[in-house]
Design an enzyme around this catalytic site. Structure first.
Site, PDB file in Angstrom:
ATOM      1  N   CYS A 164      34.371 108.488  63.263  1.00  0.00           N
ATOM      2  CA  CYS A 164      33.673 109.352  64.087  1.00  0.00           C
ATOM      3  C   CYS A 164      32.953 108.483  65.235  1.00  0.00           C
ATOM      4  O   CYS A 164      33.013 108.952  66.395  1.00  0.00           O
ATOM      5  CB  CYS A 164      32.668 109.955  63.077  1.00  0.00           C
ATOM      6  SG  CYS A 164      31.751 109.025  61.916  1.00  0.00           S
TER       7      CYS A 164
HETATM    8  N1  NDP Z   1      32.178 112.934  57.287  1.00  0.00           N
HETATM    9  C1  NDP Z   1      32.258 112.327  58.461  1.00  0.00           C
HETATM   10  O1  NDP Z   1      31.593 112.679  59.505  1.00  0.00           O
HETATM   11  C2  NDP Z   1      33.776 111.777  58.689  1.00  0.00           C
HETATM   12  C3  NDP Z   1      34.437 111.291  57.757  1.00  0.00           C
HETATM   13  N2  NDP Z   1      35.519 110.579  57.793  1.00  0.00           N
HETATM   14  C4  NDP Z   1      36.457 110.093  56.530  1.00  0.00           C
HETATM   15  O2  NDP Z   1      37.170 111.243  56.325  1.00  0.00           O
HETATM   16  C5  NDP Z   1      37.343 110.985  54.619  1.00  0.00           C
HETATM   17  C6  NDP Z   1      36.679 112.259  54.060  1.00  0.00           C
HETATM   18  O3  NDP Z   1      35.316 112.056  54.426  1.00  0.00           O
HETATM   19  P1  NDP Z   1      34.175 113.353  54.051  1.00  0.00           P
HETATM   20  O4  NDP Z   1      34.664 114.698  53.992  1.00  0.00           O
HETATM   21  O5  NDP Z   1      33.006 113.215  54.733  1.00  0.00           O
HETATM   22  O6  NDP Z   1      33.872 112.976  52.379  1.00  0.00           O
HETATM   23  P2  NDP Z   1      33.510 114.103  51.103  1.00  0.00           P
HETATM   24  O7  NDP Z   1      33.026 112.953  50.087  1.00  0.00           O
HETATM   25  O8  NDP Z   1      32.622 115.041  51.865  1.00  0.00           O
HETATM   26  O9  NDP Z   1      34.983 114.558  50.491  1.00  0.00           O
HETATM   27  C7  NDP Z   1      35.815 113.573  49.875  1.00  0.00           C
HETATM   28  C8  NDP Z   1      36.789 114.595  49.220  1.00  0.00           C
HETATM   29  O10 NDP Z   1      37.960 114.036  48.554  1.00  0.00           O
HETATM   30  C9  NDP Z   1      38.136 114.318  47.188  1.00  0.00           C
HETATM   31  N3  NDP Z   1      38.573 113.317  46.486  1.00  0.00           N
HETATM   32  C10 NDP Z   1      37.825 112.101  45.951  1.00  0.00           C
HETATM   33  N4  NDP Z   1      38.645 111.431  45.246  1.00  0.00           N
HETATM   34  C11 NDP Z   1      39.823 111.797  45.189  1.00  0.00           C
HETATM   35  C12 NDP Z   1      41.176 111.429  44.634  1.00  0.00           C
HETATM   36  N5  NDP Z   1      41.191 110.493  44.075  1.00  0.00           N
HETATM   37  N6  NDP Z   1      42.381 112.228  44.985  1.00  0.00           N
HETATM   38  C13 NDP Z   1      42.215 113.405  45.710  1.00  0.00           C
HETATM   39  N7  NDP Z   1      41.018 113.814  46.073  1.00  0.00           N
HETATM   40  C14 NDP Z   1      39.797 113.199  46.285  1.00  0.00           C
HETATM   41  C15 NDP Z   1      36.707 114.812  46.816  1.00  0.00           C
HETATM   42  O11 NDP Z   1      36.666 115.913  45.831  1.00  0.00           O
HETATM   43  P3  NDP Z   1      36.484 115.351  44.514  1.00  0.00           P
HETATM   44  O12 NDP Z   1      35.450 114.044  44.273  1.00  0.00           O
HETATM   45  O13 NDP Z   1      35.805 116.548  43.669  1.00  0.00           O
HETATM   46  O14 NDP Z   1      37.914 115.145  43.657  1.00  0.00           O
HETATM   47  C16 NDP Z   1      36.283 115.632  48.280  1.00  0.00           C
HETATM   48  O15 NDP Z   1      37.073 116.745  48.142  1.00  0.00           O
HETATM   49  C17 NDP Z   1      36.604 109.992  54.362  1.00  0.00           C
HETATM   50  O16 NDP Z   1      37.648 108.733  54.482  1.00  0.00           O
HETATM   51  C18 NDP Z   1      35.536 109.523  55.650  1.00  0.00           C
HETATM   52  O17 NDP Z   1      35.405 108.234  55.959  1.00  0.00           O
HETATM   53  C19 NDP Z   1      36.057 110.326  59.166  1.00  0.00           C
HETATM   54  C20 NDP Z   1      35.280 110.650  60.088  1.00  0.00           C
HETATM   55  C21 NDP Z   1      33.990 111.174  60.260  1.00  0.00           C
HETATM   56  C1  X2W Z   2      26.003 108.896  58.691  1.00  0.00           C
HETATM   57  C2  X2W Z   2      27.073 108.093  57.990  1.00  0.00           C
HETATM   58  O1  X2W Z   2      27.115 107.609  56.748  1.00  0.00           O
HETATM   59  N1  X2W Z   2      28.157 107.820  58.626  1.00  0.00           N
HETATM   60  C3  X2W Z   2      29.337 107.000  58.237  1.00  0.00           C
HETATM   61  C4  X2W Z   2      30.429 107.041  58.995  1.00  0.00           C
HETATM   62  C5  X2W Z   2      31.257 108.225  58.948  1.00  0.00           C
HETATM   63  C6  X2W Z   2      32.633 107.911  58.384  1.00  0.00           C
HETATM   64  O2  X2W Z   2      32.946 108.637  57.534  1.00  0.00           O
HETATM   65  O3  X2W Z   2      33.548 107.213  59.274  1.00  0.00           O
HETATM   66  P1  X2W Z   2      34.664 106.425  58.600  1.00  0.00           P
HETATM   67  O4  X2W Z   2      35.853 107.516  58.486  1.00  0.00           O
HETATM   68  O5  X2W Z   2      35.261 105.331  59.538  1.00  0.00           O
HETATM   69  O6  X2W Z   2      34.325 106.122  57.340  1.00  0.00           O
HETATM   70  C7  X2W Z   2      29.024 105.724  57.864  1.00  0.00           C
HETATM   71  O7  X2W Z   2      28.198 105.091  58.566  1.00  0.00           O
HETATM   72  O8  X2W Z   2      29.591 105.229  56.995  1.00  0.00           O
END
Ligand code: NDP
Ligand code: X2W
Length: 334
Positions: free
Chosen positions: A154
Protein backbone atom coordinates in the site's frame (compact mmCIF):
# COMPACT_ATOMS: atom_id res chain seq x y z
CA UNK A 1 -16.29 -16.31 -17.93
CA UNK A 2 -13.26 -16.97 -15.72
CA UNK A 3 -13.72 -18.94 -12.52
CA UNK A 4 -11.97 -17.38 -9.56
CA UNK A 5 -11.11 -18.33 -6.01
CA UNK A 6 -10.49 -15.65 -3.38
CA UNK A 7 -8.31 -16.94 -0.54
CA UNK A 8 -8.42 -14.79 2.59
CA UNK A 9 -11.87 -13.57 1.59
CA UNK A 10 -12.93 -12.67 5.13
CA UNK A 11 -10.06 -10.20 5.58
CA UNK A 12 -10.13 -6.50 4.83
CA UNK A 13 -8.55 -6.81 1.39
CA UNK A 14 -10.44 -10.05 0.62
CA UNK A 15 -13.86 -8.53 1.17
CA UNK A 16 -13.02 -5.69 -1.21
CA UNK A 17 -11.94 -8.25 -3.82
CA UNK A 18 -15.24 -10.12 -3.36
CA UNK A 19 -17.15 -6.87 -3.88
CA UNK A 20 -15.36 -6.00 -7.14
CA UNK A 21 -15.27 -9.53 -8.57
CA UNK A 22 -18.94 -10.14 -7.78
CA UNK A 23 -19.90 -7.30 -10.11
CA UNK A 24 -17.29 -8.08 -12.77
CA UNK A 25 -19.03 -9.20 -15.98
CA UNK A 26 -16.24 -11.65 -16.94
CA UNK A 27 -15.63 -13.23 -13.54
CA UNK A 28 -17.47 -15.95 -11.67
CA UNK A 29 -16.56 -16.33 -7.99
CA UNK A 30 -16.21 -20.11 -7.61
CA UNK A 31 -15.51 -19.91 -3.87
CA UNK A 32 -14.42 -17.73 -0.99
CA UNK A 33 -11.80 -19.40 1.19
CA UNK A 34 -10.30 -18.98 4.65
CA UNK A 35 -7.81 -21.15 6.52
CA UNK A 36 -8.61 -24.77 7.38
CA UNK A 37 -8.78 -23.82 11.10
CA UNK A 38 -10.71 -20.60 10.64
CA UNK A 39 -13.48 -19.90 13.16
CA UNK A 40 -15.26 -18.15 10.28
CA UNK A 41 -15.43 -21.22 8.00
CA UNK A 42 -19.05 -22.01 7.27
CA UNK A 43 -20.22 -18.45 7.91
CA UNK A 44 -21.58 -16.27 5.16
CA UNK A 45 -19.26 -13.45 4.10
CA UNK A 46 -22.17 -11.06 4.66
CA UNK A 47 -22.43 -12.16 8.31
CA UNK A 48 -18.95 -10.77 8.88
CA UNK A 49 -19.28 -7.79 6.53
CA UNK A 50 -22.95 -6.73 6.56
CA UNK A 51 -22.47 -4.20 3.76
CA UNK A 52 -22.54 -7.29 1.50
CA UNK A 53 -25.95 -8.54 2.71
CA UNK A 54 -27.97 -9.50 -0.35
CA UNK A 55 -24.93 -8.82 -2.54
CA UNK A 56 -22.39 -11.52 -1.65
CA UNK A 57 -23.99 -14.07 0.67
CA UNK A 58 -21.64 -16.96 -0.27
CA UNK A 59 -20.31 -19.13 2.53
CA UNK A 60 -16.63 -19.08 3.51
CA UNK A 61 -14.97 -22.43 2.82
CA UNK A 62 -11.97 -23.81 4.71
CA UNK A 63 -8.96 -24.32 2.43
CA UNK A 64 -7.34 -27.57 3.50
CA UNK A 65 -5.98 -28.86 0.19
CA UNK A 66 -5.27 -26.48 -2.68
CA UNK A 67 -5.09 -29.41 -5.13
CA UNK A 68 -8.86 -29.93 -4.69
CA UNK A 69 -9.23 -26.84 -6.92
CA UNK A 70 -7.24 -28.25 -9.86
CA UNK A 71 -9.15 -27.76 -13.10
CA UNK A 72 -11.92 -25.82 -11.32
CA UNK A 73 -10.48 -22.31 -11.19
CA UNK A 74 -8.66 -20.15 -13.73
CA UNK A 75 -7.68 -17.25 -11.50
CA UNK A 76 -6.72 -17.15 -7.82
CA UNK A 77 -6.49 -14.06 -5.62
CA UNK A 78 -4.38 -14.51 -2.48
CA UNK A 79 -5.38 -11.93 0.13
CA UNK A 80 -3.37 -13.78 2.75
CA UNK A 81 -0.36 -13.14 4.96
CA UNK A 82 3.06 -13.24 3.28
CA UNK A 83 4.05 -16.72 4.45
CA UNK A 84 0.65 -18.16 3.56
CA UNK A 85 0.92 -16.73 0.03
CA UNK A 86 4.50 -17.97 -0.22
CA UNK A 87 3.20 -21.48 0.54
CA UNK A 88 0.02 -21.42 -1.56
CA UNK A 89 0.97 -19.50 -4.71
CA UNK A 90 3.27 -22.20 -6.17
CA UNK A 91 0.56 -24.83 -5.71
CA UNK A 92 -2.01 -22.85 -7.69
CA UNK A 93 0.59 -21.83 -10.28
CA UNK A 94 1.51 -25.49 -10.83
CA UNK A 95 -2.17 -26.13 -11.68
CA UNK A 96 -1.93 -23.49 -14.41
CA UNK A 97 -3.90 -20.79 -12.57
CA UNK A 98 -3.08 -17.11 -12.96
CA UNK A 99 -2.32 -15.87 -9.44
CA UNK A 100 -2.69 -12.33 -8.10
CA UNK A 101 -0.90 -12.19 -4.76
CA UNK A 102 -1.67 -9.22 -2.53
CA UNK A 103 1.06 -10.08 -0.03
CA UNK A 104 4.73 -9.20 -0.14
CA UNK A 105 5.87 -12.78 -0.85
CA UNK A 106 6.91 -12.26 -4.49
CA UNK A 107 7.53 -8.52 -4.80
CA UNK A 108 11.32 -8.33 -4.60
CA UNK A 109 13.63 -10.62 -6.57
CA UNK A 110 16.11 -11.16 -3.78
CA UNK A 111 15.79 -14.13 -1.46
CA UNK A 112 17.94 -12.41 1.21
CA UNK A 113 15.36 -9.63 1.41
CA UNK A 114 12.80 -12.14 2.73
CA UNK A 115 15.06 -13.46 5.46
CA UNK A 116 15.86 -9.92 6.60
CA UNK A 117 12.51 -8.14 6.32
CA UNK A 118 9.89 -10.91 6.41
CA UNK A 119 11.54 -13.40 8.74
CA UNK A 120 11.30 -16.45 6.49
CA UNK A 121 13.52 -18.17 3.96
CA UNK A 122 12.17 -17.90 0.43
CA UNK A 123 11.80 -21.38 -1.07
CA UNK A 124 10.53 -20.55 -4.56
CA UNK A 125 13.27 -18.68 -6.38
CA UNK A 126 12.01 -19.74 -9.83
CA UNK A 127 8.59 -18.17 -9.19
CA UNK A 128 10.21 -15.16 -7.54
CA UNK A 129 12.17 -14.69 -10.77
CA UNK A 130 9.06 -14.98 -12.97
CA UNK A 131 6.74 -12.83 -10.83
CA UNK A 132 5.73 -9.49 -12.32
CA UNK A 133 5.41 -6.51 -9.96
CA UNK A 134 1.87 -5.24 -10.45
CA UNK A 135 2.32 -1.47 -10.27
CA UNK A 136 -0.43 -1.21 -12.84
CA UNK A 137 0.32 2.16 -14.45
CA UNK A 138 3.97 1.23 -15.05
CA UNK A 139 3.96 -2.49 -15.75
CA UNK A 140 1.20 -2.82 -18.31
CA UNK A 141 3.11 -4.86 -20.91
CA UNK A 142 4.71 -7.24 -18.41
CA UNK A 143 1.39 -7.82 -16.60
CA UNK A 144 -0.23 -8.90 -19.89
CA UNK A 145 2.18 -11.86 -20.09
CA UNK A 146 2.40 -12.81 -16.40
CA UNK A 147 1.17 -15.90 -14.60
CA UNK A 148 2.11 -14.55 -11.15
CA UNK A 149 1.40 -10.91 -10.38
CA UNK A 150 2.83 -9.57 -7.11
CA UNK A 151 0.54 -6.67 -6.27
CA UNK A 152 2.58 -3.86 -4.63
CA UNK A 153 2.28 -2.85 -0.99
CA UNK A 154 0.00 0.00 0.00
CA UNK A 155 2.71 2.54 0.92
CA UNK A 156 4.87 1.57 -2.09
CA UNK A 157 1.96 2.17 -4.48
CA UNK A 158 1.37 5.76 -3.36
CA UNK A 159 5.10 6.49 -3.03
CA UNK A 160 6.08 5.12 -6.41
CA UNK A 161 3.17 6.63 -8.33
CA UNK A 162 4.23 10.02 -6.92
CA UNK A 163 7.97 9.66 -7.56
CA UNK A 164 8.34 7.58 -10.71
CA UNK A 165 7.39 10.31 -13.23
CA UNK A 166 9.96 12.66 -11.65
CA UNK A 167 12.70 10.04 -11.69
CA UNK A 168 11.97 8.94 -15.26
CA UNK A 169 12.13 12.59 -16.39
CA UNK A 170 15.39 13.05 -14.43
CA UNK A 171 14.03 16.05 -12.50
CA UNK A 172 15.32 15.18 -9.02
CA UNK A 173 18.66 16.30 -7.58
CA UNK A 174 21.06 13.52 -6.55
CA UNK A 175 22.01 15.61 -3.51
CA UNK A 176 18.88 14.76 -1.49
CA UNK A 177 16.96 11.51 -1.14
CA UNK A 178 13.19 11.89 -1.51
CA UNK A 179 11.74 11.94 2.03
CA UNK A 180 8.43 10.06 2.24
CA UNK A 181 6.26 10.65 5.30
CA UNK A 182 3.10 8.58 4.97
CA UNK A 183 0.18 7.99 7.31
CA UNK A 184 -2.05 4.94 7.07
CA UNK A 185 -5.40 4.10 8.56
CA UNK A 186 -5.57 1.15 10.95
CA UNK A 187 -7.07 -1.27 8.39
CA UNK A 188 -3.53 -1.41 6.95
CA UNK A 189 -2.72 -3.82 9.77
CA UNK A 190 -5.48 -6.27 8.80
CA UNK A 191 -8.61 -7.45 10.58
CA UNK A 192 -7.08 -9.39 13.46
CA UNK A 193 -7.12 -7.45 16.73
CA UNK A 194 -3.87 -6.56 18.48
CA UNK A 195 -3.26 -4.21 21.39
CA UNK A 196 -1.31 -1.77 19.17
CA UNK A 197 -4.22 -1.21 16.84
CA UNK A 198 -7.02 -1.22 19.39
CA UNK A 199 -9.24 1.87 19.57
CA UNK A 200 -7.81 3.44 22.72
CA UNK A 201 -4.17 2.80 21.80
CA UNK A 202 -4.07 4.33 18.32
CA UNK A 203 -3.36 8.05 18.10
CA UNK A 204 -0.81 9.33 15.54
CA UNK A 205 2.66 7.88 15.63
CA UNK A 206 5.53 6.98 13.35
CA UNK A 207 6.66 3.35 13.40
CA UNK A 208 9.22 1.16 11.66
CA UNK A 209 11.65 4.09 11.44
CA UNK A 210 14.48 3.07 9.06
CA UNK A 211 13.37 -0.56 9.32
CA UNK A 212 10.02 -0.92 7.56
CA UNK A 213 9.96 -3.55 4.77
CA UNK A 214 8.37 -1.09 2.37
CA UNK A 215 11.54 1.04 2.24
CA UNK A 216 13.53 -1.62 0.33
CA UNK A 217 10.46 -2.47 -1.79
CA UNK A 218 10.19 1.17 -2.85
CA UNK A 219 13.93 1.56 -3.46
CA UNK A 220 14.17 -1.66 -5.47
CA UNK A 221 11.44 -0.69 -7.89
CA UNK A 222 12.22 3.03 -8.10
CA UNK A 223 15.97 2.47 -8.48
CA UNK A 224 16.86 5.35 -6.12
CA UNK A 225 17.35 5.50 -2.34
CA UNK A 226 14.60 7.09 -0.27
CA UNK A 227 13.89 7.93 3.37
CA UNK A 228 10.54 6.36 4.24
CA UNK A 229 8.70 6.84 7.53
CA UNK A 230 5.25 5.25 7.96
CA UNK A 231 2.79 6.57 10.54
CA UNK A 232 -0.30 5.00 12.04
CA UNK A 233 -3.27 7.38 12.16
CA UNK A 234 -6.53 7.09 14.09
CA UNK A 235 -8.84 6.54 11.15
CA UNK A 236 -9.94 3.27 9.52
CA UNK A 237 -8.67 3.54 5.97
CA UNK A 238 -6.61 5.60 3.54
CA UNK A 239 -2.96 6.54 3.06
CA UNK A 240 -1.67 10.05 2.63
CA UNK A 241 1.99 10.36 1.60
CA UNK A 242 3.72 13.74 1.79
CA UNK A 243 7.00 13.52 -0.12
CA UNK A 244 9.73 16.17 0.04
CA UNK A 245 12.23 16.28 -2.82
CA UNK A 246 14.91 18.58 -4.18
CA UNK A 247 14.76 19.47 -7.87
CA UNK A 248 17.78 19.67 -10.15
CA UNK A 249 18.95 23.24 -10.80
CA UNK A 250 16.77 24.95 -13.39
CA UNK A 251 13.80 22.58 -13.12
CA UNK A 252 10.54 24.54 -12.97
CA UNK A 253 6.99 23.92 -11.77
CA UNK A 254 5.99 23.53 -15.42
CA UNK A 255 8.57 20.75 -15.88
CA UNK A 256 7.12 18.88 -12.91
CA UNK A 257 3.56 19.33 -14.19
CA UNK A 258 4.62 18.09 -17.63
CA UNK A 259 6.28 14.98 -16.18
CA UNK A 260 3.12 14.04 -14.29
CA UNK A 261 0.92 14.82 -17.28
CA UNK A 262 3.06 12.70 -19.62
CA UNK A 263 3.04 9.78 -17.20
CA UNK A 264 -0.66 9.74 -16.37
CA UNK A 265 -2.65 11.52 -19.09
CA UNK A 266 -4.02 8.18 -20.34
CA UNK A 267 -4.16 6.42 -16.95
CA UNK A 268 -7.73 6.51 -15.63
CA UNK A 269 -6.95 5.53 -12.04
CA UNK A 270 -4.40 8.25 -11.29
CA UNK A 271 -5.93 11.70 -10.90
CA UNK A 272 -3.68 14.75 -11.09
CA UNK A 273 -4.48 18.02 -9.32
CA UNK A 274 -3.69 21.15 -11.30
CA UNK A 275 -3.89 23.16 -8.09
CA UNK A 276 -3.67 22.16 -4.47
CA UNK A 277 -3.07 18.73 -3.02
CA UNK A 278 -5.39 15.82 -2.26
CA UNK A 279 -7.01 14.85 1.03
CA UNK A 280 -7.99 11.34 2.07
CA UNK A 281 -11.69 12.10 1.76
CA UNK A 282 -11.27 12.30 -2.02
CA UNK A 283 -10.14 8.68 -2.34
CA UNK A 284 -11.52 6.60 0.53
CA UNK A 285 -13.78 3.92 -0.96
CA UNK A 286 -12.47 4.64 -4.47
CA UNK A 287 -9.83 2.95 -6.65
CA UNK A 288 -7.80 6.10 -7.43
CA UNK A 289 -4.45 7.48 -6.43
CA UNK A 290 -4.72 11.28 -6.38
CA UNK A 291 -1.55 13.36 -6.77
CA UNK A 292 -0.89 17.07 -6.26
CA UNK A 293 2.29 19.08 -5.70
CA UNK A 294 3.80 22.45 -4.81
CA UNK A 295 7.15 23.95 -5.83
CA UNK A 296 9.17 26.64 -4.08
CA UNK A 297 12.53 27.29 -5.69
CA UNK A 298 14.39 24.00 -5.74
CA UNK A 299 12.03 22.38 -3.22
CA UNK A 300 9.18 20.14 -4.31
CA UNK A 301 6.47 18.62 -2.14
CA UNK A 302 4.30 15.93 -3.72
CA UNK A 303 1.21 14.61 -1.97
CA UNK A 304 -0.34 11.28 -2.96
CA UNK A 305 -3.55 9.88 -1.48
CA UNK A 306 -5.15 6.47 -1.94
CA UNK A 307 -7.34 3.98 -0.14
CA UNK A 308 -4.87 1.44 1.27
CA UNK A 309 -7.39 -1.38 0.79
CA UNK A 310 -8.21 -0.39 -2.81
CA UNK A 311 -5.49 1.23 -4.95
CA UNK A 312 -3.10 0.02 -2.23
CA UNK A 313 -4.39 -3.58 -2.49
CA UNK A 314 -7.69 -4.98 -3.88
CA UNK A 315 -8.60 -2.56 -6.68
CA UNK A 316 -5.03 -2.55 -7.96
CA UNK A 317 -5.22 -6.37 -8.03
CA UNK A 318 -8.43 -6.19 -10.09
CA UNK A 319 -6.88 -3.49 -12.29
CA UNK A 320 -4.02 -5.94 -12.94
CA UNK A 321 -6.58 -8.67 -13.72
CA UNK A 322 -8.24 -6.36 -16.24
CA UNK A 323 -4.90 -5.62 -17.89
CA UNK A 324 -3.86 -9.30 -17.85
CA UNK A 325 -7.01 -10.50 -19.59
CA UNK A 326 -7.59 -7.52 -21.90
CA UNK A 327 -10.71 -6.20 -20.15
CA UNK A 328 -11.24 -2.42 -19.87
CA UNK A 329 -8.77 -1.27 -17.20
CA UNK A 330 -11.45 0.16 -14.93
CA UNK A 331 -13.96 -2.72 -15.33
CA UNK A 332 -15.97 -3.19 -12.09
CA UNK A 333 -13.83 -0.55 -10.34
CA UNK A 334 -15.65 2.73 -11.12
N1 NDP B 1 -4.66 -4.18 4.75
C1 NDP B 1 -4.01 -3.48 3.83
O1 NDP B 1 -4.12 -2.24 3.77
C2 NDP B 1 -3.16 -4.16 2.83
C3 NDP B 1 -2.89 -5.51 2.89
N2 NDP B 1 -2.03 -6.08 1.99
C4 NDP B 1 -1.69 -7.49 2.09
O2 NDP B 1 -2.84 -8.27 1.72
C5 NDP B 1 -2.86 -9.46 2.49
C6 NDP B 1 -4.19 -9.51 3.26
O3 NDP B 1 -4.25 -8.40 4.13
P1 NDP B 1 -5.53 -8.07 5.02
O4 NDP B 1 -6.76 -8.24 4.22
O5 NDP B 1 -5.25 -6.76 5.65
O6 NDP B 1 -5.43 -9.23 6.13
P2 NDP B 1 -6.53 -9.77 7.13
O7 NDP B 1 -5.80 -10.21 8.34
O8 NDP B 1 -7.63 -8.78 7.28
O9 NDP B 1 -7.10 -11.07 6.37
C7 NDP B 1 -6.34 -12.23 6.19
C8 NDP B 1 -7.23 -13.30 5.57
O10 NDP B 1 -6.47 -14.49 5.34
C9 NDP B 1 -7.17 -15.62 5.94
N3 NDP B 1 -6.18 -16.63 6.25
C10 NDP B 1 -5.28 -16.66 7.26
N4 NDP B 1 -4.51 -17.76 7.18
C11 NDP B 1 -4.91 -18.45 6.08
C12 NDP B 1 -4.52 -19.67 5.48
N5 NDP B 1 -3.54 -20.42 5.98
N6 NDP B 1 -5.17 -20.10 4.37
C13 NDP B 1 -6.19 -19.36 3.86
N7 NDP B 1 -6.61 -18.18 4.38
C14 NDP B 1 -5.97 -17.73 5.49
C15 NDP B 1 -7.87 -14.98 7.13
O11 NDP B 1 -8.92 -15.74 7.65
P3 NDP B 1 -8.73 -16.80 8.85
O12 NDP B 1 -7.60 -16.32 9.71
O13 NDP B 1 -10.05 -16.79 9.57
O14 NDP B 1 -8.43 -18.10 8.18
C16 NDP B 1 -8.39 -13.71 6.45
O15 NDP B 1 -9.49 -14.04 5.63
C17 NDP B 1 -1.62 -9.43 3.40
O16 NDP B 1 -0.56 -10.07 2.78
C18 NDP B 1 -1.32 -7.93 3.50
O17 NDP B 1 0.03 -7.72 3.78
C19 NDP B 1 -1.49 -5.36 0.97
C20 NDP B 1 -1.72 -4.02 0.86
C21 NDP B 1 -2.57 -3.31 1.79
C1 X2W C 1 -0.94 0.37 9.22
C2 X2W C 1 -0.13 -0.87 8.96
O1 X2W C 1 0.18 -1.63 9.87
N1 X2W C 1 0.22 -1.09 7.71
C3 X2W C 1 0.99 -2.26 7.29
C4 X2W C 1 1.26 -2.22 5.83
C5 X2W C 1 0.12 -2.63 4.99
C6 X2W C 1 0.36 -3.90 4.23
O2 X2W C 1 -0.29 -4.87 4.51
O3 X2W C 1 1.31 -3.92 3.29
P1 X2W C 1 2.03 -5.29 2.83
O4 X2W C 1 1.14 -5.98 1.89
O5 X2W C 1 3.31 -4.95 2.20
O6 X2W C 1 2.24 -6.06 4.07
C7 X2W C 1 2.34 -2.28 7.97
O7 X2W C 1 2.94 -1.25 8.19
O8 X2W C 1 2.86 -3.39 8.13
Amino acid sequence: MLNTLIVGASGYAGVELATFLNRHPHMNIAALAVSAQSPDAGKRLSELHPQLKGIVDMTLEPLSDASAWAGKVDVVFLATAHEVSHHLAPQFLAMGCVVFDLSGAFRVKDAAFYARYYGFTHQHSAWLEKAVYGLAEWQHEAIKEAQLIAVPGCYPTASQLALKPLIEANLLSDAQRPVINATSGVSGAGRKATLNNSFCEVSLQPYGIFTHRHQPEIETHLGVPVIFTPHLGNFPRGILATITCRLRAGVSRADVAEAFHNAYQDKPLVRLYEQGVPALKAVVGLPFCDIGFAVQGEHLIVVAAEDNLLKGAASQAVQCLNIRFGFPETESLI
